[in-house]
Enzyme design. Structure first.
Site, PDB file in Angstrom:
ATOM      1  N   GLU A  91       0.820  -1.217   0.000  1.00 11.81           N
ATOM      2  CA  GLU A  91       0.000   0.000   0.000  1.00 11.81           C
ATOM      3  C   GLU A  91       0.854   1.268   0.000  1.00 11.81           C
ATOM      4  OE1 GLU A  91      -3.581   2.067   2.636  1.00 11.81           O
ATOM      5  OE2 GLU A  91      -2.542   0.319   3.409  1.00 11.81           O
ATOM      6  N   ASP A  92       1.975   1.244   0.733  1.00 11.17           N
ATOM      7  CA  ASP A  92       2.712   2.481   0.998  1.00 11.17           C
ATOM      8  C   ASP A  92       4.051   2.613   0.275  1.00 11.17           C
ATOM      9  OD1 ASP A  92       0.680   3.196   2.687  1.00 11.17           O
ATOM     10  OD2 ASP A  92       1.722   2.632   4.524  1.00 11.17           O
TER      11      ASP A  92
END
Length: 210
Positions: A91-92
């Site tokens: 996600e990051d």
């Protein structure tokens, strides 16, 4: 001279959490298990390099603390511990599910994928989700209940470290926690996690009552 000292201190802090995780991992009995955890740590640490939480701490502290909750407090094994360390990388950061599958195999990649999907859907829809719908949504996003245990550990660590966020964000997250996550923890039999989520939510939302 103060800057190198700070870097060393942060590196020591990160290393201390990692060593505690390896020492106390509920089911990490073999050298192979330890090697897997260190491999996951290296991948996550490299991916999150330079990222910081609102508190100012290096970001990698968060997934390590989530892994500690998963291992020490919920009592899951090495697969879940590795997934907790990796739970935010897709996600990051620039890492992909394929990268994780190549490094750790299909099962770990599948659990991390489930965690990534939950984050994506939850952030968009949380305002209108009811507890029962939320539970059903979680179950449809993954066929492995470990995804939900790790998500609960993630929320518990976020609740423990909400102090550095603005008040309006604290209230929003505490509200989600009491309506969505605490009932889920109860349903799964995680009574200590449920109680702490409720206590932390009450403390933030109604400090006088608390």
């Amino acid at each position: 001279m103060s800057m190198p000292d700070k870097v060393v201190t942060e590196d020591q802090k990160i290393n201390n959490v990692l060593e505690r995780l390896i020492a106390n991992c509920s089911y990490c009995q073999s050298a192979k298990d330890e090697k897997l955890i260190r491999k996951a740590f290296k991948m996550a640490n490299d991916a999150h390099k330079g990222m910081r939480r609102k508190s100012g701490d290096p970001y990698i502290i968060h997934p390590l603390e989530v892994a500690l909750i998963v291992s020490e407090e919920i009592g899951l094994g090495v697969t879940s511990t590795v997934c907790a360390i990796l739970h935010d990388v897709v996600e990051d950061t620039d890492l992909t599910i394929e990268d994780i599958e190549n490094a750790f195999g299909k099962k770990i990649a599948s659990i991390v994928d489930g965690l990534t999907k939950i984050s994506g859907v939850f952030d968009k829809e949380s305002n209108s989700l009811q507890a029962e719908n939320f539970r059903k949504m979680l179950l449809t996003l993954s066929d492995d209940v470990r995804v939900i245990f790790i998500k609960l550990a993630d929320r518990l660590h976020n609740m423990r470290t909400l102090g550095s966020l603005p008040r309006n964000k604290q209230i929003k997250i505490a509200g989600e926690t009491i309506y969505l996550y605490a009932p889920l923890a109860h349903r799964l039999g995680l009574y200590a996690v449920k109680s702490e989520l409720e206590d932390l939510s009450l403390k933030l939302r109604y400090p006088d009552v608390y």
